[in-house]
Design a protein around this motif. Structure first.
Motif, PDB file in Angstrom:
ATOM      1  N   ASP A 207      51.578  40.244  34.820  1.00  0.00           N
ATOM      2  CA  ASP A 207      52.635  41.048  35.451  1.00  0.00           C
ATOM      3  C   ASP A 207      53.255  42.061  34.494  1.00  0.00           C
ATOM      4  O   ASP A 207      54.133  42.814  34.864  1.00  0.00           O
ATOM      5  N   ARG A 213      45.782  42.364  33.014  1.00  0.00           N
ATOM      6  CA  ARG A 213      45.464  42.665  34.412  1.00  0.00           C
ATOM      7  C   ARG A 213      43.993  43.066  34.541  1.00  0.00           C
ATOM      8  O   ARG A 213      43.288  42.631  35.448  1.00  0.00           O
ATOM      9  N   GLN A 243      50.774  39.789  41.619  1.00  0.00           N
ATOM     10  CA  GLN A 243      49.729  40.540  40.932  1.00  0.00           C
ATOM     11  C   GLN A 243      48.371  39.856  41.071  1.00  0.00           C
ATOM     12  O   GLN A 243      47.358  40.504  41.314  1.00  0.00           O
TER      13      GLN A 243
END
Ligand code: C2E
Ligand code: MG
Ligand code: MG
Ligand code: MG
Length: 285
Positions: A207, A213, A243
């Motif tokens: 996040d 990510r 996410q």
């Protein structure tokens, strides 16, 4: 002066080394007794479907209720159990106990059990699994075994064969802590895992950091193409959850939903929900 200091440091180092060795020896002696004294206990942590927010099953996590030291966590005693070979006996106990516990749960719930590499070298592993399934009448599909990539290191063919044999029973195999250690994409080719568990260290930054990510995105994409499910470990914040959902992760596990809890609490939680599945919002802490 410096020399004197050096000697002092060396002496301190020796003392602490000695203490550490002594402590390990104490753990070893106590651990042998722990099995007989019933001081071991399995705690269970829910695995949650991102899509439906429902609990799919639980991971069994070992705890040691030491008579004097109180609760000892697995990171302290599992390495000692591995070094001394005690892990084989201990691991058999874990498989049997987890399956006996699942017999008290609704049929849609699964249980995941961690396996040490040393257990894979024991000729008892296959019979233990087969006998525990037979004794409890649990469908093999409800049992998931979590292994780490070290089991496949150096292209270990006998372990690959053993994993195939276990899977042919219907038992599912998950690759735990993916992304740590010597993670090689080759491991994903050497065995058709049912699931990849993405390690907490990537989930932690999902996040806040673009690199985490990107890694999560790549791993979920890869897993999906290979027909494997992904579970994100160590989800603590709702921002991480949203996410992970965006990145296509399938399941989550972490303190956001629940810590590992004693078996009685699991049964207490599922008992009143026979007509109604347990929802994620009910189990937040
Ligand atoms: P693991 O299999 O990767 O299990 C996940 C660990 O992460 C558990 O720690 C769990 O309590 C912790 N965890 C889960 N959610 C969160 C979170 O949101 N935040 C944080 N900070 N931690 C979270 P635990 O129970 O201390 O177990 C540690 C390791 O010990 C396990 O890692 C596993 O490798 C090993 N272990 C546990 N039980 C057994 C067992 O029965 N047999 C074997 N061979 N190993 C076991
Ligand atoms: Mg695990
Ligand atoms: Mg893990
Ligand atoms: Mg681990």
């Amino acid at each position: 002066h410096a020399k004197q200091n050096g000697r002092r440091c060396a002496a301190l180092f020796e003392t602490s080394m000695h203490e550490a060795v002594q402590e390990r020896r104490n753990i070893e002696v106590d651990l042998r007794a722990a099995l007989k004294r019933n001081e071991l206990e399995l705690f269970y942590q829910p695995l949650v479907s991102i899509e439906t927010s429902e609990i799919i099953g639980y991971e069994a996590l070992l705890r040691w209720n030491h008579s004097e030291k109180g609760m000892i966590m697995p990171d302290v005693f599992i390495p000692v159990a591995e070094d001394t070979g005690l892990i084989v006996q201990l691991g058999e106990w874990v498989v049997r106990s987890a399956l006996h516990e699942v017999a008290n749960w609704p049929e849609h719930l699964t249980v995941a059990v961690n396996l040490s590499p040393a257990q894979m070298r024991s000729p008892n592993l296959m019979p233990t699994i087969i006998n525990a399934l037979a004794a409890t009448g649990i469908a093999p599909q409800r049992l998931e075994l979590e292994i780490t990539e070290s089991v496949l290191m150096n292209d270990n063919q006998s372990n690959v064969e053993l994993l195939h044999k276990i899977r042919s029973l219907g038992v599912r195999i998950a690759l735990d802590d993916f992304g740590t250690g010597y993670s090689s994409l080759n491991y994903l080719r050497s065995f058709p895992f049912d699931k990849i568990k993405i390690d907490r260290c990537f989930v932690d930054g999902v996040d806040s950091r673009e690199d985490c990510r990107a890694i999560i995105r790549a791993v979920t994409g890869l897993a999906t193409s290979l027909g494997m499910v992904t579970t994100a470990e160590g989800v603590e914040r709702s921002d991480q959850l949203s996410q992970l959902k965006l990145e296509g992760c399938i399941q989550v596990q972490g303190y956001l939903f629940s810590k590992a809890m004693p078996a009685a609490s699991v049964v207490g939680r599922i008992a009143p929900t026979v007509e109604r599945p347990v929802q994620l919002r009910e189990i937040g802490e």
